[in-house]
Design a protein around this motif. Sequence first.
Motif, PDB file in Angstrom:
ATOM      1  N   ILE A  40     -25.993 -33.494  13.317  1.00 28.14           N
ATOM      2  CA  ILE A  40     -24.856 -32.429  14.248  1.00 28.14           C
ATOM      3  C   ILE A  40     -24.895 -31.610  12.811  1.00 28.14           C
ATOM      4  O   ILE A  40     -24.653 -31.688  12.207  1.00 28.14           O
ATOM      5  CB  ILE A  40     -23.404 -32.956  13.969  1.00 28.14           C
ATOM      6  N   PHE A  41     -24.825 -30.469  13.742  1.00 27.73           N
ATOM      7  CA  PHE A  41     -24.773 -29.163  12.611  1.00 27.73           C
ATOM      8  C   PHE A  41     -23.684 -29.130  13.535  1.00 27.73           C
ATOM      9  O   PHE A  41     -22.549 -28.590  13.913  1.00 27.73           O
ATOM     10  CB  PHE A  41     -26.300 -27.821  13.123  1.00 27.73           C
ATOM     11  N   LEU A  42     -23.297 -28.241  12.011  1.00 30.65           N
ATOM     12  CA  LEU A  42     -21.191 -27.391  11.839  1.00 30.65           C
ATOM     13  C   LEU A  42     -21.426 -26.398  11.168  1.00 30.65           C
ATOM     14  O   LEU A  42     -22.265 -26.272  10.079  1.00 30.65           O
ATOM     15  CB  LEU A  42     -20.818 -28.197  10.996  1.00 30.65           C
ATOM     16  N   SER A  43     -21.617 -24.805  12.416  1.00 27.89           N
ATOM     17  CA  SER A  43     -21.226 -23.961  11.507  1.00 27.89           C
ATOM     18  C   SER A  43     -20.701 -22.817  12.405  1.00 27.89           C
ATOM     19  O   SER A  43     -20.106 -23.238  13.005  1.00 27.89           O
ATOM     20  CB  SER A  43     -23.126 -23.878  11.857  1.00 27.89           C
ATOM     21  N   SER A  44     -19.826 -21.633  11.076  1.00 34.85           N
ATOM     22  CA  SER A  44     -19.393 -20.818  11.405  1.00 34.85           C
ATOM     23  C   SER A  44     -19.707 -19.294  12.624  1.00 34.85           C
ATOM     24  O   SER A  44     -19.413 -18.723  14.049  1.00 34.85           O
ATOM     25  CB  SER A  44     -18.463 -20.135  10.466  1.00 34.85           C
ATOM     26  N   ARG A  45     -21.535 -19.803  12.533  1.00 36.49           N
ATOM     27  CA  ARG A  45     -22.201 -18.916  13.165  1.00 36.49           C
ATOM     28  C   ARG A  45     -22.169 -18.949  14.788  1.00 36.49           C
ATOM     29  O   ARG A  45     -22.165 -20.832  14.959  1.00 36.49           O
ATOM     30  CB  ARG A  45     -23.882 -19.111  12.676  1.00 36.49           C
TER      31      ARG A  45
END
Length: 227
Positions: free
Chosen positions: A77-82
């Motif tokens: 799972i990617f967690l990103s502010s982008r």
Amino acid sequence: MDMTIFIVEDDVAIFNSLKERLEQWSLHVTGPDDFHDVMGAFIQEKPHLVMMDIQLPAYDGFHWCREIRAVSKVPIIFLSSRDHPMDMVMAMNMGADDYIQKPFHTDVLLAKIQAILRRTYAYGEEASDVLEWNGAVIDMKRGVIRKDSEEVELTKNEFFILAVLVQSTDEIVSRDDLIRKLWDDERFVNDNTLTVNMTRLRQKLAELELGEAVITKKGLGYMAITL
């Protein structure tokens, strides 16, 4: 079944917050100590799920996703502010199972984690069996060795020899022990057969700059060493 969540997040506050929340649900949470060697920690921990930021020290999350996907089907799972759509597309094309934007609601994230874990491990599927050796990843299921995005295929015998030696790294393994483990009946194998296999194995390891990592101990046997 105890589940391990591997979080690749360099923001200590976010990591600790996630760790505290997930551990309330009896999930074991860990992460890399060195962001230059995420794969080393991944292999050591053998997690059931990976959560990863995109912006990381040294290499970005996409790099580590590719490295993990080369040896494992573990959920990512990617967690990103982008929030650029291309980031999401890249993540999914690389084999990520989900992409969640920061800031996120922890309960929603937890629900997604639980759903992925149920879906992935309902039938007892485990993470790939891999070993790390001198910066290389040895995939025990596929019979390949990979280093810095370069992959070398080994024959069944070559791979078995390497696996035996690496599992006893820095310890001598005698020629007789290797022959006994390779073939059930030694009468059909001469000493030269092992020598030929070792020569070919070293030639292939040299392609990954590991040709000097398997040494001969004259009169004793062979040894995989730590460079």
